[in-house]
Design an enzyme around this catalytic site. Structure first.
Site, short mmCIF file in Angstrom:
data_model
loop_
_atom_site.label_atom_id
_atom_site.label_comp_id
_atom_site.label_asym_id
_atom_site.label_seq_id
_atom_site.Cartn_x
_atom_site.Cartn_y
_atom_site.Cartn_z
N GLU A 1 2.00 -3.09 11.16
CA GLU A 1 3.31 -2.45 10.94
C GLU A 1 4.16 -2.46 12.20
O GLU A 1 5.38 -2.69 12.15
CB GLU A 1 3.12 -1.02 10.44
CG GLU A 1 2.55 -0.96 9.03
CD GLU A 1 2.21 0.46 8.61
OE1 GLU A 1 2.88 1.41 9.05
OE2 GLU A 1 1.26 0.63 7.83
N HIS B 1 8.51 -15.88 -3.19
CA HIS B 1 9.12 -14.63 -3.69
C HIS B 1 8.08 -13.53 -3.90
O HIS B 1 8.26 -12.65 -4.75
CB HIS B 1 9.86 -14.87 -5.02
CG HIS B 1 10.69 -16.11 -5.06
ND1 HIS B 1 11.98 -16.17 -4.63
CD2 HIS B 1 10.36 -17.37 -5.44
CE1 HIS B 1 12.44 -17.41 -4.78
NE2 HIS B 1 11.48 -18.17 -5.25
N LYS C 1 -7.47 7.56 4.16
CA LYS C 1 -6.60 6.48 4.58
C LYS C 1 -7.18 5.60 5.68
O LYS C 1 -7.86 6.05 6.57
CB LYS C 1 -5.26 7.04 5.09
CG LYS C 1 -4.39 7.65 4.03
CD LYS C 1 -3.99 6.68 2.93
CE LYS C 1 -3.04 5.62 3.43
NZ LYS C 1 -1.75 6.19 3.82
N SER D 1 -5.39 8.68 8.91
CA SER D 1 -4.29 9.62 8.70
C SER D 1 -4.73 10.99 9.19
O SER D 1 -5.89 11.38 9.06
CB SER D 1 -3.96 9.69 7.21
OG SER D 1 -3.27 10.89 6.92
#
Ligand code: ARG
Length: 473
Positions: free
Chosen positions: A300, A166, A293, A287
């Site tokens: 992803e 979880h 970043k 970024s």
């Protein structure tokens, strides 16, 4: 709307038609933009077919040689990019037959004897799948090897991290155990691919449009010529069977799902919140606006692209659902989802492999998280079990200590040490690095049994490698 052009002369069916196809029909029904990928397979299929026609005496040796020479010329034109497609080339089969006929005249006009594009297109498609399955399987194995190398390296340092359920910290596990978990899932992917290959490896050539032929064709001979292991038993079935494509696509979808799960973990692991790994610059993105970043875009997209691969599978199944025997034009929709899935899954396997191979693990952060005192809770309960306390009671005793510690009653280690049924011996289970050593059962997360697992995995990997090599021949 465009009226039929008066000239039906360049269609394969011009005899029956007074006029040619409309622009709208061509625009909607052509498959050349995607099935041109199958030109090698289509030439192989035509070579086998024409030799088969000569073998049973339908074509003379000279005619056969002349068609084979034309096919070789088409092959060079295709590989050099010199092949000139014309607007009436509806699909790769039409284009190649047209060119062969241009090059070899009357002999070329015999190429399609006893053959339909229905058996021809699915023969080429099966040949293509036969070459792609071992290619994908090799890439799966390469990812397993990369994971295993990182597992070995981490095991030599004794690295461990929290295991989660979880997404809540549960029990400490060796990092090698975690990395190998993905190797086993990928191994099932190799099994599935090789299993699907058996159903792919059947020749449909000779089934004709749907019913076979009145000519003395020899489908077994052409199947051998094309390197197929088996030949069809029912012409109606084989011209409309795309089970093999759906199975291959399911195997690819499963790999995409596995990559998406790995991807999600790496998104978490490389976040500042987890801080378990840092990506190599070559496998991360920045970024355009936020200078600080460093993003895990490969991870992803492994998550994101699974969507389109699964979409391709459900799309193909929906196309097949309710189709009456035998060939229906709907079946032309079989190729694009598979072409796309093979490409995306292959690219994904390579990208994830590189990302994992080059990343830096932050063992200190992992271990710090895994050494949180509450991670020993189950070991404490099992300590009580060893002295005869029923597990349900032991669970309640430790649960109450955790609750008190969280409420500010004191450090868990102190509460455990002063609890009469536990005491200082049990408190040692909370010490850093002790927890991960506690699990000693087969397939478990402790260092000793992880070593055994590593050996079993090595064995299986050798078997997977051998099976894929065998399938590549
Ligand atoms: N392009 C077609 C396909 O991929 C070839 C078969 C066409 N057959 C036909 N009867 N129109 O399925």
């Amino acid at each position: 709307m465009t009226a039929n052009t008066p000239d039906a002369g360049n269609t394969l069916w011009h005899g029956r038609f007074a006029g040619g196809p409309s622009d709208e029909l061509m625009a909607y029904t052509v498959s050349l933009p995607f099935d041109r990928l199958l030109w090698r397979e289509d030439i192989a299929c035509s070579r086998a077919h024409v030799k088969g026609l000569a073998h049973v005496g339908i074509l003379s040796v000279d005619e056969c040689d002349s068609v084979l020479a034309a096919l070789s010329a088409v092959e060079s034109e295709m590989s050099s990019g010199a092949f000139a497609f014309v607007p009436s080339d509806e699909d790769i089969h039409t284009a190649i037959e047209r060119r062969v006929t241009e090059l070899s005249g009357a002999a070329g006009a015999k190429l399609h004897t006893g053959r339909s594009r229905n058996d021809q297109s699915v023969t080429g498609f099966r040949l293509w799948c036969k070459s792609q399955i071992p290619m994908v399987a090799r890439r799966v194995i390469a990812l397993q090897e990369a994971l295993l190398q990182r597992a070995d390296e981490s095991a030599s340092k004794g690295a461990y991290l929290p295991g989660y359920t979880h997404v809540q910290r549960a029990q400490p596990v060796m990092l090698a155990h975690h990395l190998m978990a993905h190797c086993w899932a990928l191994g099932r992917d190799v099994d599935r691919l090789l299993d699907a290959l058996e159903r792919v490896d059947v020749s449909p050539l000779g089934a004709g449009a749907l019913a076979g032929s009145s000519l003395p064709l020899d489908p077994e001979w052409t199947a051998r010529e094309l390197g197929f292991t088996a030949v069809f038993d029912n012409s109606l079935d084989v011209v409309s069977d795309r089970d093999f494509a759906a199975e291959f696509l399911f195997s690819l979808s499963m790999i995409a799902v596995h990559l998406s799960r790995i991807g999600e973990e790496w998104v978490l692991w490389t976040s500042e919140e987890f801080g378990f790994a840092t990506l190599d610059d070559a496998y991360a993105t920045g970024s355009s606006m936020l200078p600080q970043k460093k993003n895990a875009d490969i991870a992803e997209l492994a998550r994101g692209k699974a969507g389109r691969v699964i979409g391709g599978l459900t799309g193909l199944l929906a196309t097949l659902k309710g189709l009456p025997l035998s060939y229906n034009r709907d079946l032309q929709e079989d190729k694009e989802p598979l072409f796309d899935a093979v490409e995306q899954v292959s690219l994904g396997l390579a990208a994830i492999e590189g990302m994992i191979a080059t990343a830096t693990f932050r063992y200190d952060s992992m271990q710090q998280a895994a050494d949180a005192p509450t991670m020993a809770a189950t070991d404490l309960a099992e300590f009580l079990v060893r002295s005869g306390v029923p597990f349900r009671d032991a669970h309640a005793v430790v649960g109450a200590l955790v609750r008190r510690s969280l409420a500010g009653d004191g450090a868990l280690v102190d509460l455990v040490a002063s609890e009469s049924s536990l005491g200082p011996e049990a408190a040692r289970l909370i010490e850093a690095g002790v927890g991960v050593t506690m699990r000693t059962t087969r397939g478990g997360a402790g260092p000793g049994v992880v070593k055994d697992q590593r050996e079993r995995l090595e064995h299986r990997l050798a078997a997977w490698r051998a099976a894929v090599q065998q399938a590549s021949r």
